[in-house]
Scaffold this motif. Sequence first.
Motif, PDB file in Angstrom:
ATOM      1  N   SER A 314       0.974  -1.472  -0.439  1.00  0.00           N
ATOM      2  CA  SER A 314       0.127  -0.153   0.727  1.00  0.00           C
ATOM      3  C   SER A 314       0.987   1.442   0.012  1.00  0.00           C
ATOM      4  O   SER A 314       0.418   2.378  -0.877  1.00  0.00           O
ATOM      5  N   ARG A 315       1.368   1.070   0.765  1.00  0.00           N
ATOM      6  CA  ARG A 315       2.830   2.465   0.703  1.00  0.00           C
ATOM      7  C   ARG A 315       3.285   2.704  -0.330  1.00  0.00           C
ATOM      8  O   ARG A 315       3.643   3.938  -1.206  1.00  0.00           O
ATOM      9  N   ASP A 316       3.747   1.691  -0.812  1.00  0.00           N
ATOM     10  CA  ASP A 316       4.891   1.833  -1.916  1.00  0.00           C
ATOM     11  C   ASP A 316       3.834   2.868  -3.417  1.00  0.00           C
ATOM     12  O   ASP A 316       3.419   3.139  -4.243  1.00  0.00           O
ATOM     13  N   LYS A 317       2.874   1.808  -3.603  1.00  0.00           N
ATOM     14  CA  LYS A 317       1.818   2.311  -4.333  1.00  0.00           C
ATOM     15  C   LYS A 317       1.196   3.360  -4.580  1.00  0.00           C
ATOM     16  O   LYS A 317       1.429   4.451  -5.539  1.00  0.00           O
ATOM     17  N   ARG A 318       1.477   4.107  -3.297  1.00  0.00           N
ATOM     18  CA  ARG A 318       1.077   5.505  -2.479  1.00  0.00           C
ATOM     19  C   ARG A 318       2.258   7.002  -3.203  1.00  0.00           C
ATOM     20  O   ARG A 318       1.298   7.423  -3.770  1.00  0.00           O
ATOM     21  N   LYS A 319       2.548   6.154  -3.171  1.00  0.00           N
ATOM     22  CA  LYS A 319       4.089   7.071  -3.307  1.00  0.00           C
ATOM     23  C   LYS A 319       4.928   6.830  -5.097  1.00  0.00           C
ATOM     24  O   LYS A 319       5.401   8.416  -4.813  1.00  0.00           O
ATOM     25  N   GLU A 320       3.990   5.965  -5.104  1.00  0.00           N
ATOM     26  CA  GLU A 320       4.400   6.135  -6.079  1.00  0.00           C
ATOM     27  C   GLU A 320       3.347   6.971  -7.725  1.00  0.00           C
ATOM     28  O   GLU A 320       3.587   7.314  -8.181  1.00  0.00           O
ATOM     29  N   SER A 321       2.097   7.404  -6.594  1.00  0.00           N
ATOM     30  CA  SER A 321       0.826   7.588  -7.862  1.00  0.00           C
ATOM     31  C   SER A 321       0.734   9.169  -7.232  1.00  0.00           C
ATOM     32  O   SER A 321      -0.143   9.582  -7.399  1.00  0.00           O
ATOM     33  N   GLN A 322       0.905   9.001  -5.648  1.00  0.00           N
ATOM     34  CA  GLN A 322       0.220  10.716  -4.906  1.00  0.00           C
ATOM     35  C   GLN A 322       1.263  11.552  -4.593  1.00  0.00           C
ATOM     36  O   GLN A 322       2.553  10.913  -4.197  1.00  0.00           O
ATOM     37  N   PRO A 323       0.658  13.138  -4.955  1.00  0.00           N
ATOM     38  CA  PRO A 323       1.383  14.308  -4.040  1.00  0.00           C
ATOM     39  C   PRO A 323       1.860  14.163  -2.883  1.00  0.00           C
ATOM     40  O   PRO A 323       1.237  13.037  -2.159  1.00  0.00           O
TER      41      PRO A 323
END
Length: 411
Positions: A314-323
């Motif tokens: 979840s962390r990785d996904k947010r890091k790459e897709s959110q400002p």
Amino acid sequence: MVVLFQPHRYTRTQALADEFGKALQAADLVFITDVYPASELPIPGISGQTLVDAMAPHGDVPAKFLPNTSTAHHQVGNALELGDLLITLGAGNVHEVGARIVTDLKILDEMRGLMPAGEIDGKLYEPMRKHTTLLVGGPAQFWLEPHSFYAFAFLVDYCRGRGLPIRVVGRGSNLLVRDGGIRGAVIHPSGGVFSELSIDAKGHVTAGVGVRLKKLASFAGAHGIGGFEWREGIPGNVGGSLRMNAGAMGIETFDQVVRVTFLDEDGVIRTRERDEIVATYRNVQEIRRNFALQAVFKGKNDSHENIKQRWQESRDKRKESQPIAASAGCTFKNPELIPAGRLIDSMGLKGKSVGQAAVSEAHANFIVNNGKATAGEILTLIESIQKSAREERSIELETEVKIIGDDETQF
Ligand SMILES: Cc1cc2nc3c(=O)[nH]c(=O)nc-3n(C[C@H](O)[C@H](O)[C@H](O)COP(=O)(O)OP(=O)(O)OC[C@H]3O[C@@H](n4cnc5c(N)ncnc54)[C@H](O)[C@@H]3O)c2cc1C
């Protein structure tokens, strides 16, 4: 001792600036309005700021110039702590500022005084930019923090009885508060029972609405209950996630709700089982007028390793897709045919800005505050995106972010 001083006449302010600077050191905190002219014409360079500057050589008492007398009560009233003495000084109309504060302070004191000590914390004119992840928003007339169900119910009853509008705010991570602030009461359930977490023999987790979603996920995980990891990067509280039916990674809040305790419109505390509540995409109508107090969630027994792995995913996904910049998450609900972010991107609007507000380059459904954006700038940007979607694609974009408050201050 808090002093609000209104300098009288430009000539006197200029001639006696040094003496005023010295005398005002007797206070603990000083606010200075603009000069009351009393029929004089302005003298260039002479204003309330002249006296703030004149104080500096004489000591370190904090002082602030408030050029707009009609909203001076916001900053002065918000600075007051229990037990402070406020003195308004001046021969002009500064007493009106004091009178406005006294009117609201009496109401706040009555609310606090009618409950046992420590059950309610409150402040006047609390800046909502301090309580929203977008970092914008004018003041809340009455900022109220109940710490028990009873205190929450009391506040709702008290405010309704006096015709004061009521808003409930969690972490403010899905909110856009207009620049004029919010008239009436803003209730922020926090501390006490609202911050409590517990787990029962069935592995069901009970959480107060003031609990951060990340904390709920880590508490469940620490007890070997999985399925909560998707909440780790959502910066909201349990209450806001119930109202919004927040979701990520294909799961929604109400997929895991067992029951919710809330305060209904008549001020009665009720508990409703999951199958009695209709939860749709980012909306739980039931919690629109009612106030959520606590909820019970279910997950699945799982190994710490699996839980850790999903947390990391979840962390990785947010890091790459959110400002990283300040935002309120997704601005628009996804229309049926295309995700809002993809639609905005396809219209070439990534990076479009109004003042300090911009469509994020990282994710087009996020509007970010690149510095000192105002709510007005963000709203203008939202409206221009909606207009493009309507005119270019015949799509009506509905905001997911809740927009509250007034453009102009009403109190
Ligand atoms: C960086 C970022 C990422 C995000 N990612 C996601 C995501 O992946 N998925 C997602 O769904 N959302 C996401 N969000 C949006 C937001 O975090 C969620 O909607 C969150 O659940 C809102 O909780 P809150 O406590 O901040 O609510 P607030 O913003 O304070 O309030 C939201 C609404 O809920 C109401 N409310 C709050 N508490 C109560 C209560 N006790 N009773 C009744 N009504 C109440 C408020 O009046 C308001 O209408 C994101 C936001 C940010 C800033």
